[in-house]
Write a protein that holds these residues in place. Sequence first.
Motif, PDB file in Angstrom:
ATOM      1  N   PHE A  72       0.813  -1.212   0.000  1.00 27.88           N
ATOM      2  CA  PHE A  72       0.000   0.000   0.000  1.00 27.88           C
ATOM      3  C   PHE A  72       0.851   1.268   0.000  1.00 27.88           C
ATOM      4  O   PHE A  72       1.986   1.265   0.475  1.00 27.88           O
ATOM      5  N   LYS A  73       0.279   2.325  -0.511  1.00 27.71           N
ATOM      6  CA  LYS A  73       0.839   3.659  -0.371  1.00 27.71           C
ATOM      7  C   LYS A  73      -0.236   4.482   0.325  1.00 27.71           C
ATOM      8  O   LYS A  73      -1.303   4.747  -0.238  1.00 27.71           O
ATOM      9  N   LEU A  74       0.014   4.883   1.564  1.00 28.87           N
ATOM     10  CA  LEU A  74      -1.001   5.532   2.391  1.00 28.87           C
ATOM     11  C   LEU A  74      -0.838   7.043   2.433  1.00 28.87           C
ATOM     12  O   LEU A  74       0.245   7.564   2.668  1.00 28.87           O
ATOM     13  N   SER A  75      -1.973   7.741   2.226  1.00 25.87           N
ATOM     14  CA  SER A  75      -2.046   9.181   2.476  1.00 25.87           C
ATOM     15  C   SER A  75      -2.920   9.345   3.714  1.00 25.87           C
ATOM     16  O   SER A  75      -4.095   8.959   3.696  1.00 25.87           O
ATOM     17  N   PHE A  76      -2.345   9.882   4.785  1.00 21.78           N
ATOM     18  CA  PHE A  76      -3.060   9.967   6.059  1.00 21.78           C
ATOM     19  C   PHE A  76      -3.401  11.416   6.377  1.00 21.78           C
ATOM     20  O   PHE A  76      -2.585  12.317   6.201  1.00 21.78           O
TER      21      PHE A  76
END
Length: 332
Positions: A72-76
């Motif tokens: 995954f590539k997470l934008s939080f």
Amino acid sequence: MRKGFKKVLSIALCAAMMGTMLTACGGGGKKDAAKKDNKEITIGFSQVGAESDWRVANTKSMKEALSAGNGFKLSFADAQQKQENQTKAVREFISQGVDVIAIAPVTETGWETVLKEAKEAGIPVITVDRQIKTSDDSLVSCWVGSDFKKEGVEAGKWLIKDMEKKGKKAANIAVLQGTIGSSAEIGRTKGFKEGIKDAKDFKIIASQTGEFTQAKGQEVMESFLKQYKNIDVVVAQNDNMAFGAIDALKAAGKKPGKDVTIISFDAVKAALKEVQNGQINAEFECNPLHGPRVADLAKKLMNGEKVEKVQYVEEQVFTKDNVDKFINERQY
């Protein structure tokens, strides 16, 4: 003879070309599938904030499960308890073109417009912990969380039995509610009232939001103690408010867990310690470790698989009778 040779040669060339085309189609399909399987999933997650120990554990679980190591590539985005911040974050996720959006919403309503924008962009939405109410069920792919109403019902039933053991048929109850309009507050409030409905002499004499924070919980409890002399039970809709209530009771010269029965929700490790020492009488678990389930659902959605709309997590109740068995295993 030459004419026949040309005909045979032409057939052979056609067959070879067809074979090449079939091989290319078959090979390309496998390559595309492999690419899809190996594709990094981009996901945007809008979190309510960091108002409690539970929320911090929930954020940690999500970040660990939605990591690069898991594909995954997470934008939080931390909304800091403001829905307008969440709406802005979701729109940013849409403009980024993420594959999936996850939201732990501040409240259940007010999401219709931005969720329609996500749907138009072809981005599935997973709600976490709290739910969202919309006129179109297709705007949210699925929800992961606790059965808040069930928690409330079970708390009410437990209280009736506990009071019966103590020989008490009546109880004055003060409730520290969570953020008004949140799924946890709505479910636990409704469920608890349902749980005690058959106990006619159990009365909720005070009810006010403590906003899921320790400071506000203490402030509201101090106010309750000034207004009401005989509070038998405190129901705190999360542990941080319970901690605030305990501090307020002690300051007023009362013994939490003895003079006043304390019921709380979440069951973080610090609260289980309070169960051990007798200051909290019953803890109703609200499991914050949603990350693995969300990661699994995101992958299934990306593969075009159907998923169940409602995904409940497993939970239990802790009292002094069983807390010793579980406290050392607590991750949060």
